[in-house]
Design a protein around this motif. Structure first.
Motif, short mmCIF file in Angstrom:
data_model
loop_
_atom_site.label_atom_id
_atom_site.label_comp_id
_atom_site.label_asym_id
_atom_site.label_seq_id
_atom_site.Cartn_x
_atom_site.Cartn_y
_atom_site.Cartn_z
N VAL A 21 23.21 -5.41 31.41
CA VAL A 21 22.81 -6.68 30.58
C VAL A 21 22.56 -7.88 31.30
O VAL A 21 21.64 -8.53 30.76
N LYS A 22 23.19 -8.22 32.47
CA LYS A 22 23.10 -9.37 33.32
C LYS A 22 21.48 -9.15 34.06
O LYS A 22 20.66 -9.99 33.86
N ASP A 23 21.19 -7.98 34.44
CA ASP A 23 19.89 -7.71 34.92
C ASP A 23 18.60 -7.95 33.84
O ASP A 23 17.64 -8.55 34.15
N ARG A 24 19.13 -7.39 32.72
CA ARG A 24 18.10 -7.53 31.53
C ARG A 24 17.77 -8.86 30.93
O ARG A 24 16.97 -9.56 31.00
N ARG A 25 19.00 -9.75 30.97
CA ARG A 25 18.68 -11.12 30.79
C ARG A 25 18.13 -11.99 31.71
O ARG A 25 17.40 -12.82 31.40
N ARG A 26 18.31 -11.57 33.16
CA ARG A 26 17.53 -12.42 34.05
C ARG A 26 16.17 -12.14 33.97
O ARG A 26 15.48 -12.84 34.09
N ALA A 27 15.81 -10.90 33.63
CA ALA A 27 14.52 -10.37 33.64
C ALA A 27 13.66 -11.12 32.63
O ALA A 27 12.62 -11.55 32.60
N VAL A 28 14.30 -11.23 31.43
CA VAL A 28 13.95 -11.95 30.46
C VAL A 28 13.59 -13.35 30.52
O VAL A 28 12.78 -14.09 30.16
N LEU A 29 14.87 -13.96 31.18
CA LEU A 29 14.71 -15.49 31.63
C LEU A 29 13.55 -15.52 32.46
O LEU A 29 12.87 -16.81 32.51
N LEU A 30 13.34 -14.81 33.51
CA LEU A 30 12.35 -14.77 34.35
C LEU A 30 11.24 -15.00 33.79
O LEU A 30 9.95 -15.65 34.15
N ASP A 31 10.95 -14.06 32.78
CA ASP A 31 9.60 -14.00 31.88
C ASP A 31 9.30 -15.53 31.08
O ASP A 31 8.13 -15.78 31.14
N LEU A 32 10.37 -15.65 30.58
CA LEU A 32 10.26 -17.15 29.99
C LEU A 32 9.88 -18.31 30.80
O LEU A 32 8.97 -19.08 30.62
N VAL A 33 10.56 -18.31 31.95
CA VAL A 33 10.21 -19.47 32.92
C VAL A 33 8.96 -19.46 33.60
O VAL A 33 7.94 -20.53 33.56
N PHE A 34 8.30 -18.14 34.02
CA PHE A 34 7.21 -18.14 34.51
C PHE A 34 5.89 -18.27 33.40
O PHE A 34 4.99 -18.83 33.75
N SER A 35 6.05 -17.57 32.31
CA SER A 35 4.98 -17.75 31.19
C SER A 35 5.15 -19.33 30.94
O SER A 35 4.03 -20.09 30.50
N GLY A 36 6.19 -20.09 30.86
CA GLY A 36 5.96 -21.30 30.31
C GLY A 36 5.29 -22.38 31.50
O GLY A 36 4.46 -23.10 31.00
N LEU A 37 5.67 -21.93 32.63
CA LEU A 37 5.17 -22.75 33.73
C LEU A 37 3.60 -22.10 34.03
O LEU A 37 3.05 -23.34 34.30
N ALA A 38 3.10 -21.08 33.61
CA ALA A 38 1.93 -20.85 33.83
C ALA A 38 1.15 -21.53 32.71
O ALA A 38 0.02 -21.86 33.05
N SER A 39 1.72 -21.72 31.50
CA SER A 39 0.92 -22.16 30.39
C SER A 39 0.78 -23.63 30.64
O SER A 39 -0.56 -24.29 30.39
N PHE A 40 1.64 -24.16 31.35
CA PHE A 40 1.69 -25.85 31.74
C PHE A 40 0.46 -26.05 32.54
O PHE A 40 -0.41 -26.76 32.88
N LEU A 41 0.47 -25.08 33.83
CA LEU A 41 -0.31 -25.20 34.87
C LEU A 41 -1.87 -25.02 34.40
O LEU A 41 -2.61 -25.74 34.93
N TRP A 42 -1.98 -24.04 33.42
CA TRP A 42 -3.49 -23.87 33.03
C TRP A 42 -3.86 -24.83 32.22
O TRP A 42 -5.14 -25.38 32.17
N PHE A 43 -2.81 -25.75 31.49
CA PHE A 43 -3.33 -26.74 30.69
C PHE A 43 -3.59 -27.75 31.63
O PHE A 43 -4.78 -28.72 31.46
N VAL A 44 -3.05 -28.36 32.60
CA VAL A 44 -3.38 -29.21 33.47
C VAL A 44 -4.44 -28.97 34.48
O VAL A 44 -5.59 -29.67 34.42
N GLY A 45 -4.91 -27.67 34.73
CA GLY A 45 -6.15 -27.39 35.34
C GLY A 45 -7.14 -27.28 34.54
O GLY A 45 -8.26 -27.78 34.85
N PHE A 46 -6.96 -26.92 33.25
CA PHE A 46 -8.25 -27.11 32.25
C PHE A 46 -8.56 -28.68 32.23
O PHE A 46 -9.87 -28.98 32.34
#
Length: 237
Positions: free
Chosen positions: A99-124
């Motif tokens: 359960v901990k590994d699954r939670r970490r995987a989902v949290l990693l996906d959330l953090v990376f996706s949010g950071l990527a969307s922010f960086l793409w906005f700045v880049g645009f």
């Protein structure tokens, strides 16, 4: 204490991998689109984002600002590799039983996706501003114009795809006990489609019922002789 079914851990390994269902899932489609968009961005900058005007020095087509080209290439390569990583993680996620590994995987996906969307906005915003400030005299024969416009356009498209992936990851993180948490995992069949359950009776026959909540019938049988003996007799006068 988290339940055993948190983040779908209770169903780990119980569902076989279905390539068709996996690659047609909306989340997988978004990841593939993000992968293609990021590849287009850094490819356009690397191939046609630099021009040479009367010297051996290459100049960036975005207002001769090397930082603009470097930022576009960096975020493009980063999201290109990130999309591949999370696609692989999507494939192996259902086999993770912790359960901990699954939670970490989902949290990693959330953090990376949010950071990527922010960086793409700045880049645009950054690339669009630098392209607007670029004078036609700096680009003889409009060299690199098409590549610059394509870069800005696919930066905008990347904002949308990564923003949707962020919302999807946030929903999965907040609803960790959802059984349909991941891609090609499906919900269990409803109770209405439960298989018929036979109940035995005393004479060897069975009674079949489709209601899973129906109690089994009484198995005790009545002896006709006992009924005759127990029948009340009218008093004689």
């Amino acid at each position: 204490m988290e339940s055993a079914g948190a983040y779908g851990a209770g169903k780990a390994g119980s569902v076989a991998f279905d390539p068709v269902a996996f690659f047609t899932h909306p989340r997988t489609v978004l990841r593939l689109m993000s992968w293609v968009f990021s590849m287009v961005v850094f490819s356009c900058i690397v191939n046609e984002g630099y021009i040479n005007i009367g010297s051996e020095r290459l100049l960036c087509v975005f207002n001769n600002n090397a930082d603009a080209c470097n930022f576009g290439v960096t975020i493009g390569v980063l999201c290109f590799l990130g999309s591949i990583f999370f696609l692989i993680l999507d494939v192996y996620f259902p086999s993770i039983s912790s359960v901990k590994d699954r939670r970490r995987a989902v949290l990693l996906d959330l953090v990376f996706s949010g950071l990527a969307s922010f960086l793409w906005f700045v880049g645009f915003c950054f690339l669009a501003n630098q392209w607007q400030a670029t004078s036609p005299d700096e680009l003889p024969l409009a060299q690199g114009s098409d590549a610059a416009r394509a870069t800005i356009a696919f930066c905008f498209f990347s904002i949308l795809t990564w923003a949707v992936l962020t919302l999807s990851a946030l929903r999965r993180f907040l609803t960790g006990s959802n059984r349909n948490l991941f891609t090609w995992q499906h919900l269990e069949p409803p109770a209405g489609s439960a298989r018929a359950t036979p109940y035995p009776i005393a004479n060897g026959a069975t009674i079949v019922t489709t209601n899973p909540y129906q109690a089994p019938p009484f198995t005790e049988t009545l002896d006709p002789q006992k009924l005759t003996q127990q029948r009340p007799v009218a008093p004689a006068f």
